[in-house]
Design an enzyme around this catalytic site. Structure first.
Site, PDB file in Angstrom:
ATOM      1  N   ASP A  35     -17.987  18.928 -50.845  1.00 28.60           N
ATOM      2  CA  ASP A  35     -18.456  19.662 -49.892  1.00 28.60           C
ATOM      3  C   ASP A  35     -19.687  19.710 -50.804  1.00 28.60           C
ATOM      4  O   ASP A  35     -19.770  19.812 -51.610  1.00 28.60           O
ATOM      5  CB  ASP A  35     -17.770  21.279 -50.309  1.00 28.60           C
ATOM      6  CG  ASP A  35     -18.732  21.754 -49.410  1.00 28.60           C
ATOM      7  OD1 ASP A  35     -17.906  22.353 -48.055  1.00 28.60           O
ATOM      8  OD2 ASP A  35     -19.468  21.921 -49.312  1.00 28.60           O
ATOM      9  N   ILE A  36     -20.901  19.560 -49.984  1.00 27.03           N
ATOM     10  CA  ILE A  36     -21.890  19.351 -50.171  1.00 27.03           C
ATOM     11  C   ILE A  36     -23.232  20.544 -51.070  1.00 27.03           C
ATOM     12  O   ILE A  36     -24.132  20.205 -51.358  1.00 27.03           O
ATOM     13  CB  ILE A  36     -23.313  19.244 -49.111  1.00 27.03           C
ATOM     14  CG1 ILE A  36     -24.258  18.235 -49.661  1.00 27.03           C
ATOM     15  CG2 ILE A  36     -23.528  20.390 -48.015  1.00 27.03           C
ATOM     16  CD1 ILE A  36     -25.111  17.300 -48.200  1.00 27.03           C
ATOM     17  N   ASN A  92     -12.036  27.079 -40.770  1.00 32.48           N
ATOM     18  CA  ASN A  92     -12.167  27.973 -40.197  1.00 32.48           C
ATOM     19  C   ASN A  92     -12.531  27.276 -38.393  1.00 32.48           C
ATOM     20  O   ASN A  92     -12.314  25.744 -38.626  1.00 32.48           O
ATOM     21  CB  ASN A  92     -14.093  28.249 -40.030  1.00 32.48           C
ATOM     22  CG  ASN A  92     -13.441  28.183 -42.047  1.00 32.48           C
ATOM     23  OD1 ASN A  92     -13.023  29.643 -41.707  1.00 32.48           O
ATOM     24  ND2 ASN A  92     -14.246  28.054 -42.868  1.00 32.48           N
ATOM     25  N   GLU A 100     -18.654  25.900 -39.157  1.00 29.86           N
ATOM     26  CA  GLU A 100     -19.978  24.763 -38.466  1.00 29.86           C
ATOM     27  C   GLU A 100     -20.116  24.023 -38.292  1.00 29.86           C
ATOM     28  O   GLU A 100     -20.763  22.863 -37.499  1.00 29.86           O
ATOM     29  CB  GLU A 100     -20.713  25.759 -40.241  1.00 29.86           C
ATOM     30  CG  GLU A 100     -21.268  26.888 -40.375  1.00 29.86           C
ATOM     31  CD  GLU A 100     -21.705  26.468 -41.136  1.00 29.86           C
ATOM     32  OE1 GLU A 100     -21.842  25.758 -42.614  1.00 29.86           O
ATOM     33  OE2 GLU A 100     -21.712  27.931 -42.542  1.00 29.86           O
ATOM     34  N   VAL A 101     -18.985  23.103 -38.574  1.00 27.30           N
ATOM     35  CA  VAL A 101     -18.619  21.663 -38.240  1.00 27.30           C
ATOM     36  C   VAL A 101     -17.594  21.305 -37.232  1.00 27.30           C
ATOM     37  O   VAL A 101     -16.335  21.577 -37.813  1.00 27.30           O
ATOM     38  CB  VAL A 101     -18.722  20.595 -39.554  1.00 27.30           C
ATOM     39  CG1 VAL A 101     -18.493  19.565 -39.773  1.00 27.30           C
ATOM     40  CG2 VAL A 101     -19.569  20.871 -40.413  1.00 27.30           C
ATOM     41  N   HIS A 105     -11.389  20.498 -40.887  1.00 28.00           N
ATOM     42  CA  HIS A 105     -11.375  20.170 -42.265  1.00 28.00           C
ATOM     43  C   HIS A 105     -10.885  21.876 -42.976  1.00 28.00           C
ATOM     44  O   HIS A 105     -10.605  22.678 -42.160  1.00 28.00           O
ATOM     45  CB  HIS A 105     -12.900  19.741 -42.409  1.00 28.00           C
ATOM     46  CG  HIS A 105     -13.899  20.987 -42.158  1.00 28.00           C
ATOM     47  ND1 HIS A 105     -14.276  20.741 -40.936  1.00 28.00           N
ATOM     48  CD2 HIS A 105     -14.341  22.239 -42.694  1.00 28.00           C
ATOM     49  CE1 HIS A 105     -15.822  22.295 -40.654  1.00 28.00           C
ATOM     50  NE2 HIS A 105     -15.732  22.653 -41.973  1.00 28.00           N
ATOM     51  N   HIS A 107     -10.745  23.331 -46.691  1.00 26.43           N
ATOM     52  CA  HIS A 107     -12.145  23.138 -47.666  1.00 26.43           C
ATOM     53  C   HIS A 107     -10.183  24.151 -48.692  1.00 26.43           C
ATOM     54  O   HIS A 107     -10.036  24.380 -48.224  1.00 26.43           O
ATOM     55  CB  HIS A 107     -12.054  24.699 -47.535  1.00 26.43           C
ATOM     56  CG  HIS A 107     -13.506  25.019 -46.360  1.00 26.43           C
ATOM     57  ND1 HIS A 107     -14.964  24.684 -46.757  1.00 26.43           N
ATOM     58  CD2 HIS A 107     -13.445  24.652 -44.808  1.00 26.43           C
ATOM     59  CE1 HIS A 107     -15.186  24.558 -46.176  1.00 26.43           C
ATOM     60  NE2 HIS A 107     -14.491  25.174 -44.371  1.00 26.43           N
TER      61      HIS A 107
HETATM   62  P1  AMP Z   1     -17.203  25.357 -41.935  1.00 25.27           P
HETATM   63  O1  AMP Z   1     -18.380  26.442 -42.000  1.00 25.27           O
HETATM   64  O2  AMP Z   1     -15.655  26.116 -42.086  1.00 25.27           O
HETATM   65  O3  AMP Z   1     -17.977  24.006 -40.783  1.00 25.27           O
HETATM   66  O4  AMP Z   1     -17.625  24.159 -43.355  1.00 25.27           O
HETATM   67  C1  AMP Z   1     -18.893  23.146 -43.022  1.00 25.27           C
HETATM   68  C2  AMP Z   1     -18.406  22.707 -44.347  1.00 25.27           C
HETATM   69  O5  AMP Z   1     -19.109  21.700 -44.330  1.00 25.27           O
HETATM   70  C3  AMP Z   1     -19.537  23.792 -45.627  1.00 25.27           C
HETATM   71  O6  AMP Z   1     -19.210  24.258 -46.420  1.00 25.27           O
HETATM   72  C4  AMP Z   1     -20.600  22.578 -45.433  1.00 25.27           C
HETATM   73  O7  AMP Z   1     -21.532  22.949 -47.555  1.00 25.27           O
HETATM   74  C5  AMP Z   1     -20.347  21.261 -45.241  1.00 25.27           C
HETATM   75  N1  AMP Z   1     -20.975  20.426 -44.822  1.00 25.27           N
HETATM   76  C6  AMP Z   1     -21.977  19.977 -44.258  1.00 25.27           C
HETATM   77  N2  AMP Z   1     -22.457  18.707 -44.428  1.00 25.27           N
HETATM   78  C7  AMP Z   1     -22.183  18.257 -45.136  1.00 25.27           C
HETATM   79  C8  AMP Z   1     -22.216  16.928 -46.057  1.00 25.27           C
HETATM   80  N3  AMP Z   1     -23.212  16.193 -44.942  1.00 25.27           N
HETATM   81  N4  AMP Z   1     -20.952  16.678 -46.987  1.00 25.27           N
HETATM   82  C9  AMP Z   1     -20.182  17.574 -47.518  1.00 25.27           C
HETATM   83  N5  AMP Z   1     -19.835  18.810 -46.916  1.00 25.27           N
HETATM   84  C10 AMP Z   1     -20.775  18.630 -46.160  1.00 25.27           C
END
Ligand code: AMP
Length: 121
Positions: A35-36, A92, A100-101, A105, A107
């Site tokens: 995770d970034i 999530n 968010e994405v 995924h 975690h």
């Molecule tokens: P969520 O809120 O569960 O969708 O989590 C999205 C996660 O993606 C967050 O923990 C971010 O830090 C992570 N994230 C966003 N962009 C990147 C990226 N380019 N590389 C790695 N992790 C990312």
């Protein structure tokens, strides 16, 4: 439920090689990377390579091979990153899950005491 996948999401770009990532594990159907914005000493994201929005989408529509691959990848990550003292796996989904994405995924967090699962709302 209708799931609409946005191919411009950031994890789709990672899968297409348009954005770099720190790969932890790659299998036929799954990719794991750091995770970034790590929230623990270990913070790995495990994603399927297929176009699934969320866990419920994946669990409903992915093939048996994809689901097996994803779960075995989860076990391999746990063997390699150091989860002897415990870990938390979180996914999530959508608005209330604060996703968010919009690419499914998981975690995987470890390496420190992680506190309670949820704040009491
Ligand atoms: P969520 O809120 O569960 O969708 O989590 C999205 C996660 O993606 C967050 O923990 C971010 O830090 C992570 N994230 C966003 N962009 C990147 C990226 N380019 N590389 C790695 N992790 C990312």
């Amino acid at each position: 439920m209708r799931f609409e996948y946005d191919p411009e999401n950031i994890f789709a770009k990672i899968l297409r090689g348009e954005i770099p990532n720190k790969t932890v594990l790659e299998t036929e159907h799954s990719l794991a990377f750091e995770d970034i914005s790590a929230q623990a000493p270990v913070h790995v994201l495990l994603i399927p390579k297929g176009a699934y929005v969320s866990y419920d989408h994946f669990a409903r529509d992915a093939s048996d091979a994809e689901i097996l691959d994803f779960n075995r990848a989860m076990a391999k990550i746990c063997e390699t990153v150091g989860v002897e003292d415990g870990f938390r796996a979180i996914t999530n989904a959508r608005r209330d899950g604060v996703q968010e994405v919009p690419h499914f995924h998981l975690h995987i967090l470890a390496g420190r005491p992680l506190g309670r699962m949820l704040e009491r709302g």
